[in-house]
Design a protein around this motif. Structure first.
Motif, PDB file in Angstrom:
ATOM      1  N   ARG A 174       8.259  -7.379   9.344  1.00  0.00           N
ATOM      2  CA  ARG A 174       8.379  -6.127   9.817  1.00  0.00           C
ATOM      3  C   ARG A 174       7.538  -5.954  11.320  1.00  0.00           C
ATOM      4  O   ARG A 174       7.850  -5.254  12.306  1.00  0.00           O
ATOM      5  N   LEU A 175       6.163  -6.542  11.069  1.00  0.00           N
ATOM      6  CA  LEU A 175       5.275  -6.448  12.490  1.00  0.00           C
ATOM      7  C   LEU A 175       5.873  -7.000  13.718  1.00  0.00           C
ATOM      8  O   LEU A 175       5.519  -6.742  14.778  1.00  0.00           O
ATOM      9  N   ILE A 176       6.788  -8.256  13.395  1.00  0.00           N
ATOM     10  CA  ILE A 176       7.301  -8.877  14.387  1.00  0.00           C
ATOM     11  C   ILE A 176       8.096  -7.811  15.365  1.00  0.00           C
ATOM     12  O   ILE A 176       8.148  -7.673  16.707  1.00  0.00           O
ATOM     13  N   ASP A 177       8.738  -6.898  14.737  1.00  0.00           N
ATOM     14  CA  ASP A 177       9.492  -5.568  15.290  1.00  0.00           C
ATOM     15  C   ASP A 177       8.744  -4.527  15.608  1.00  0.00           C
ATOM     16  O   ASP A 177       9.161  -3.898  16.743  1.00  0.00           O
ATOM     17  N   ASP A 178       7.590  -4.178  15.139  1.00  0.00           N
ATOM     18  CA  ASP A 178       6.848  -3.074  15.241  1.00  0.00           C
ATOM     19  C   ASP A 178       5.328  -3.405  15.080  1.00  0.00           C
ATOM     20  O   ASP A 178       4.827  -3.036  13.877  1.00  0.00           O
ATOM     21  N   PRO A 179       4.731  -4.120  15.907  1.00  0.00           N
ATOM     22  CA  PRO A 179       3.257  -4.688  15.563  1.00  0.00           C
ATOM     23  C   PRO A 179       2.309  -3.173  15.587  1.00  0.00           C
ATOM     24  O   PRO A 179       1.229  -3.653  15.012  1.00  0.00           O
ATOM     25  N   VAL A 180       2.748  -2.325  15.989  1.00  0.00           N
ATOM     26  CA  VAL A 180       1.699  -1.069  16.135  1.00  0.00           C
ATOM     27  C   VAL A 180       1.784  -0.451  14.524  1.00  0.00           C
ATOM     28  O   VAL A 180       0.863   0.506  14.371  1.00  0.00           O
ATOM     29  N   SER A 181       2.616  -1.109  13.789  1.00  0.00           N
ATOM     30  CA  SER A 181       2.507  -0.207  12.453  1.00  0.00           C
ATOM     31  C   SER A 181       1.772  -0.981  11.581  1.00  0.00           C
ATOM     32  O   SER A 181       2.080  -0.832  10.322  1.00  0.00           O
ATOM     33  N   VAL A 182       0.928  -1.659  11.919  1.00  0.00           N
ATOM     34  CA  VAL A 182      -0.075  -2.494  11.088  1.00  0.00           C
ATOM     35  C   VAL A 182      -0.895  -1.789  10.115  1.00  0.00           C
ATOM     36  O   VAL A 182      -1.215  -1.900   8.988  1.00  0.00           O
ATOM     37  N   ASP A 183      -1.116  -0.361  10.510  1.00  0.00           N
ATOM     38  CA  ASP A 183      -2.032   0.482   9.569  1.00  0.00           C
ATOM     39  C   ASP A 183      -1.132   0.795   8.564  1.00  0.00           C
ATOM     40  O   ASP A 183      -1.456   0.888   7.422  1.00  0.00           O
ATOM     41  N   GLU A 184       0.080   1.236   8.661  1.00  0.00           N
ATOM     42  CA  GLU A 184       0.868   1.689   7.791  1.00  0.00           C
ATOM     43  C   GLU A 184       1.343   0.659   7.006  1.00  0.00           C
ATOM     44  O   GLU A 184       1.384   0.640   5.521  1.00  0.00           O
ATOM     45  N   GLU A 185       1.571  -0.658   7.282  1.00  0.00           N
ATOM     46  CA  GLU A 185       1.814  -1.899   6.296  1.00  0.00           C
ATOM     47  C   GLU A 185       0.607  -2.263   5.293  1.00  0.00           C
ATOM     48  O   GLU A 185       0.782  -2.537   4.392  1.00  0.00           O
ATOM     49  N   LEU A 186      -0.598  -2.001   5.989  1.00  0.00           N
ATOM     50  CA  LEU A 186      -1.649  -2.122   5.136  1.00  0.00           C
ATOM     51  C   LEU A 186      -1.833  -1.173   4.134  1.00  0.00           C
ATOM     52  O   LEU A 186      -2.425  -1.492   2.979  1.00  0.00           O
ATOM     53  N   GLU A 187      -1.667   0.139   4.594  1.00  0.00           N
ATOM     54  CA  GLU A 187      -1.745   1.070   3.386  1.00  0.00           C
ATOM     55  C   GLU A 187      -0.712   0.808   2.272  1.00  0.00           C
ATOM     56  O   GLU A 187      -0.907   0.988   0.963  1.00  0.00           O
ATOM     57  N   THR A 188       0.540   0.264   2.656  1.00  0.00           N
ATOM     58  CA  THR A 188       1.489   0.147   1.607  1.00  0.00           C
ATOM     59  C   THR A 188       1.202  -1.143   0.702  1.00  0.00           C
ATOM     60  O   THR A 188       1.171  -1.033  -0.480  1.00  0.00           O
ATOM     61  N   LEU A 189       0.656  -2.140   1.439  1.00  0.00           N
ATOM     62  CA  LEU A 189       0.233  -3.178   0.638  1.00  0.00           C
ATOM     63  C   LEU A 189      -0.835  -3.140  -0.383  1.00  0.00           C
ATOM     64  O   LEU A 189      -0.856  -3.657  -1.266  1.00  0.00           O
ATOM     65  N   GLN A 190      -1.864  -2.579   0.324  1.00  0.00           N
ATOM     66  CA  GLN A 190      -3.196  -2.616  -0.407  1.00  0.00           C
ATOM     67  C   GLN A 190      -3.261  -1.425  -1.409  1.00  0.00           C
ATOM     68  O   GLN A 190      -3.417  -1.675  -2.658  1.00  0.00           O
TER      69      GLN A 190
END
Length: 371
Positions: A94-110
């Motif tokens: 998902r970051l490949i398509d939208d690298p600025v979404s890293v904070d949302e990704e971490l919130e979901t993962l952690q």
């Protein structure tokens, strides 16, 4: 219903079996288990399935009966049942398509506010991946106003400033962003920019030239410390540094914090950030500096009693941005290392400020800690 439980098991053989037996006695099914290593010992994270009627409080009490401590419980969805490597690899896709979404990704993962060393390492790699992708995809950055092109005006920020804040962030150097966020923070999402522009219970001040934001100071309640403490941070675009703008922003945000009922403000500063330390010293206010792991916790008094709250208590972990988890070892303050207190000249009052930045201040460095 599915729940995720993070807890510290008793340090004795058979502790996990005891927890499993306790769950089985109440028809609770353990669906997955992951074990983390932390400074305090082993931390277990379980995904369980319960019947109707169970609450987070009920589950906390249940695991306590099995000898567990420091327990956090939250509801979750079935996607957490995927193994950790798969979930992180999907996040990279998902970051490949939208690298600025890293904070949302971490919130979901952690999912939990407290991070283990393993989660910190995973998050660090994801942030680095996002940064490299962002640099690869980054287009031309809109050029901002230069010193001399106008007189900066200071005002309270609103969510309408989020886009201009993102643009300023893009124009800031790696060093400036690192000193502001304590990590490189390659991209600032619109969501995070809105949060910074209008922090809940706090205030932000922007310095503008025309429609462009060239500097920003943010103050947000530090609830872990007390309801009357504000955590402040300052970022000034590189071309406008050393113009006195950092000092103007810091004074104004401190003044606004006092209006909101704060009796002290706190900055987390990197020890090598001489510019921010000089800016705080230039306030000529009573200040206490405490070594807190690898950072300096700088507390500025807004009342005669405000420093007493910080003197007799250990330093506490500070909250980083959602994109960057906090991993803090035991602080020097909590192990008995004395603090350094600086009492500056003056009565400690914050003078009234105009809405224009005015003349240059030789102490006007720029960068601060966080929220």
């Amino acid at each position: 219903m599915l729940w995720k439980i993070r807890t510290e098991l008793a340090d004795r053989p058979g502790a996990l079996a005891e927890l499993a037996a306790r769950c089985g006695a109440d028809d609770i099914n353990i669906l997955s288990l992951e074990v983390f290593t932390a400074e305090s010992g082993a931390i277990d994270e379980l995904v369980i399935s319960t019947g109707v009627g169970w609450t987070a409080e009920d589950l906390t009490a249940l695991v306590a009966e099995a000898g567990c401590s420091n327990t956090t419980v939250r509801p979750c969805q079935a996607d957490v049942l995927s193994d950790a490597p798969t979930r992180y690899l999907r996040a990279v896709l998902r970051l490949i398509d939208d690298p600025v979404s890293v904070d949302e990704e971490l919130e979901t993962l952690q999912g939990f506010e407290e991070y283990t060393p393993a989660e910190w390492a995973r998050a660090d790699v994801l942030v680095e991946i996002a940064g490299r992708l962002a640099e690869r995809y980054q287009g031309s950055v809109t050029e901002g106003p230069r010193p001399g092109s106008g007189v900066p005006e200071l005002r309270r920020a609103t969510v309408e400033d989020a886009s201009a804040v993102v643009d300023m962030h893009e124009r800031c150097s790696y060093e400036s962003r690192t000193r502001r966020y304590h990590v490189p923070m390659p991209k600032l999402t619109a969501r995070t920019a809105r949060h910074l522009s209008a922090p809940a219970g706090g205030v932000s001040i922007v310095a503008t030239v025309g429609d462009a934001v060239i500097g920003m100071a943010t103050a947000a309640p530090w609830e872990e410390l007390s309801g009357t403490a504000m955590e402040v941070a300052v970022l000034v675009e590189d071309g406008w540094q050393r113009q006195g703008l950092g000092s103007q922003l810091l004074r104004r945000v401190i003044q606004e914090s006092r209006y909101l009922g704060a009796d002290r403000v706190v900055c987390m500063v990197q020890p090598e950030n001489d510019g921010m330390l000089r800016t705080v010293e230039g306030l000529r206010m009573r200040t206490r500096v405490v070594q807190d792991s690898g950072h300096l916790m700088v507390t500025v008094a807004l009342s005669d009693q405000s420093l007493s709250h910080a003197v007799d208590r250990p330093s506490v972990p500070y909250r980083q941005t959602r994109a960057i988890p906090a991993l803090r070892s035991q602080s020097a303050r909590s192990t008995g290392q004395p603090s350094r207190e600086h009492t500056f000249a003056g009565d400690g009052a914050v003078p009234a400020l105009s809405d224009r930045a005015g003349a240059a201040d030789p102490d006007g460095a720029h960068r601060g800690g966080r929220p």
